[in-house]
Enzyme design. Structure first.
Site, PDB file in Angstrom:
ATOM      1  N   SER A  99      25.397  40.598  48.485  1.00 16.43           N
ATOM      2  CA  SER A  99      24.764  39.483  47.759  1.00 16.43           C
ATOM      3  C   SER A  99      23.434  39.088  48.400  1.00 16.43           C
ATOM      4  O   SER A  99      23.160  39.437  49.560  1.00 16.43           O
ATOM      5  CB  SER A  99      25.693  38.267  47.765  1.00 16.43           C
ATOM      6  OG  SER A  99      26.984  38.631  47.360  1.00 16.43           O
TER       7      SER A  99
HETATM    8  C1  LIG Z   1      29.069  40.833  44.919  1.00 22.58           C
HETATM    9  S1  LIG Z   1      30.239  41.971  45.564  1.00 22.58           S
HETATM   10  C2  LIG Z   1      30.778  41.194  47.046  1.00 22.58           C
HETATM   11  C3  LIG Z   1      29.755  41.040  48.141  1.00 22.58           C
HETATM   12  C4  LIG Z   1      30.361  41.018  49.506  1.00 22.58           C
HETATM   13  N1  LIG Z   1      30.977  39.767  49.848  1.00 22.58           N
HETATM   14  C5  LIG Z   1      29.385  41.466  50.571  1.00 22.58           C
HETATM   15  O1  LIG Z   1      29.137  40.745  51.530  1.00 22.58           O
HETATM   16  O2  LIG Z   1      28.899  42.589  50.451  1.00 22.58           O
HETATM   17  C6  LIG Z   1      31.694  41.689  44.548  1.00 22.58           C
HETATM   18  C7  LIG Z   1      32.873  42.530  44.964  1.00 22.58           C
HETATM   19  O3  LIG Z   1      34.032  41.975  44.367  1.00 22.58           O
HETATM   20  C8  LIG Z   1      34.905  43.037  44.111  1.00 22.58           C
HETATM   21  N2  LIG Z   1      35.942  42.590  43.175  1.00 22.58           N
HETATM   22  C9  LIG Z   1      35.897  42.507  41.822  1.00 22.58           C
HETATM   23  N3  LIG Z   1      37.083  42.083  41.332  1.00 22.58           N
HETATM   24  C10 LIG Z   1      37.887  41.858  42.411  1.00 22.58           C
HETATM   25  C11 LIG Z   1      39.213  41.422  42.554  1.00 22.58           C
HETATM   26  N4  LIG Z   1      39.998  41.134  41.492  1.00 22.58           N
HETATM   27  N5  LIG Z   1      39.731  41.309  43.800  1.00 22.58           N
HETATM   28  C12 LIG Z   1      38.979  41.626  44.897  1.00 22.58           C
HETATM   29  N6  LIG Z   1      37.716  42.066  44.807  1.00 22.58           N
HETATM   30  C13 LIG Z   1      37.162  42.177  43.585  1.00 22.58           C
HETATM   31  C14 LIG Z   1      33.988  44.142  43.586  1.00 22.58           C
HETATM   32  O4  LIG Z   1      34.619  45.424  43.662  1.00 22.58           O
HETATM   33  C15 LIG Z   1      32.794  43.988  44.504  1.00 22.58           C
HETATM   34  O5  LIG Z   1      32.911  44.837  45.606  1.00 22.58           O
END
Ligand SMILES: C[S@@+](CC[C@H](N)C(=O)[O-])C[C@H]1O[C@@H](n2cnc3c(N)ncnc32)[C@H](O)[C@@H]1O
Length: 383
Positions: A99
């Site tokens: 992000s």
């Molecule tokens: C914006 S990214 C996260 C950024 C992260 N916190 C970082 O520091 O890089 C969103 C993430 O949420 C994950 N995601 C989507 N749905 C999810 C779920 N139901 N449970 C856990 N993770 C999920 C996606 O695969 C993706 O990797």
């Protein structure tokens, strides 16, 4: 790490200065974390969107540590105050990213971490934010959950390379992590339209949940009665959405919108609020996503420009364009989406056009979400 041993140190220091100057990073403990955790370890390959850099609009630039790792160009991009996309699905939709650091700083400060707190992060992604949390709180205090097994494994390895060992769990973040609960704080880095019940039951009374709900950022305080309440902070935040499986099953918007090109009933109306408050209006985007969940709204840049609403769940759609003072609406299905949207906008105008941060959200013990405008006493139970 000294600058001589760590070529990324100056870039990290510059990122901290940028975040401080932007007024989003003031807590010395988070400043120290951003100044220490090596972001480049978590983003070996990424794509950065440079806004309006060519005649067609945005330019996508790809970076790979294997070919450009130590170069100034790679490090400048890795430490830019930009979100860095690390995964795309087969249709080219971004599915994981690190992000934007400004947004991370805003969220980490709003999380109001206290010494000894335990934290659950939803959406591990690259692992960078989990590293920031672990740097501050220690390995035992941090749990992070990621739905995609490959992404979870890569993040765990990157965390270990950087010297951090939080609990990395692969699973659906909507279920929380019961074996590690209860938590003092839950921070979600994928967006939701409703707070999953497990997040409330797995947060200690008095604990906080920080999430991107619709297009608003909100910190909810959980009570002993199993309710949660909080005021929205800011709008125009659009994280990747939480989804149930390893990849996002939502078809691309162009496929959804194709539904609205079919045959339907046509009428003329003088109600044109929907055209007057078009897409990318921060409060409208926020309210329509919350009050009309699952309804997709876009504009087709054809002649005449055509506004489109589609609800795939009910098969309802509407397309509309201006014709002099009138609007010509063609629609199909059980829901009259054009009028539903007008009602959302009218309600907002009657409240004096409040900002996203003027709304609050309460989730009662049954899980029903209530959107409230505290100044006027207006409240609406969300579907
Ligand atoms: C914006 S990214 C996260 C950024 C992260 N916190 C970082 O520091 O890089 C969103 C993430 O949420 C994950 N995601 C989507 N749905 C999810 C779920 N139901 N449970 C856990 N993770 C999920 C996606 O695969 C993706 O990797």
């Amino acid at each position: 790490m000294s600058t001589a041993l760590d070529p990324a140190a100056p870039w990290r220091a510059e990122l901290v200065t940028t975040l401080v100057n932007r007024g989003v990073l003031s807590d010395p403990a988070w400043r120290e974390a951003f100044a220490t955790v090596p972001r480049e370890v978590f983003v070996p390959r990424f794509t950065r969107r440079l806004r309006g850099k060519n005649e067609q609009g945005d330019q996508l630039v790809h970076y790979d540590h294997a070919t450009g790792g130590g170069t100034a160009e790679f490090l400048a991009a890795a430490y830019s105050d930009d979100s860095l996309v690390t995964r795309f699905n087969a249709t080219g939709t971004a599915t994981s990213s690190s992000s934007q650091p400004s947004l991370m700083a805003i969220m980490l400060e709003a999380l109001d971490i206290q010494p000894g707190n335990t934290v659950l992060e939803i959406g591990t992604g690259t692992g960078y934010q989990a590293a920031l949390l672990t740097h501050r709180l220690g390995d035992d205090a941090v749990t992070t959950i990621e739905v995609n097994p490959e992404i979870a494994a890569d993040a765990e390895q990157a965390l270990a390379r950087a010297g951090y060992h939080p609990s990395v769990v692969c699973g659906n973040g909507a279920d929380g992590v019961p074996v590690r609960a209860p938590f003092d704080r839950i921070i979600a880095t994928c967006g939701v339209l409703r707070i999953p019940p497990a997040w409330i039951t797995q947060t200690k009374p008095g604990g906080k949940i920080l999430a991107n709900v619709s297009f608003g950022l909100i910190t909810l305080t959980v009570t002993a009665e199993g309710t949660a309440t909080g005021q929205f902070d800011t709008g125009s935040i659009g994280f990747m959405r939480l989804h149930d499986g390893p990849t996002d099953p939502t078809p691309p918007l162009r496929d959804i919108v194709a539904m609205a090109r079919g045959e339907g009933a046509t009428r003329r109306t003088t109600t044109r609020l929907q055209l007057d408050y078009p897409l990318f209006h921060p409060v409208m985007d926020f309210l329509t996503a919350l009050i009309l969940p699952g309804v997709h709204r876009t504009e087709l840049l054809i002649d005449p420009p055509t506004h489109v609403l589609v609800d795939p769940a009910s098969g309802s759609w509407a397309r509309a364009h201006a014709d002099g003072a009138d609007v010509v609406v063609t629609e199909h299905g059980p829901r009259i989406l054009w009028d539903e949207l007008a009602n959302v906008i009218t309600e907002w105008i009657n409240l004096g056009q409040p900002d996203v941060s003027d709304y609050s959200l309460t989730i009662d013990a049954t899980g029903t979400h209530h959107l409230c405008h505290p100044d006027s006493g207006w409240t609406r139970a969300l579907p």
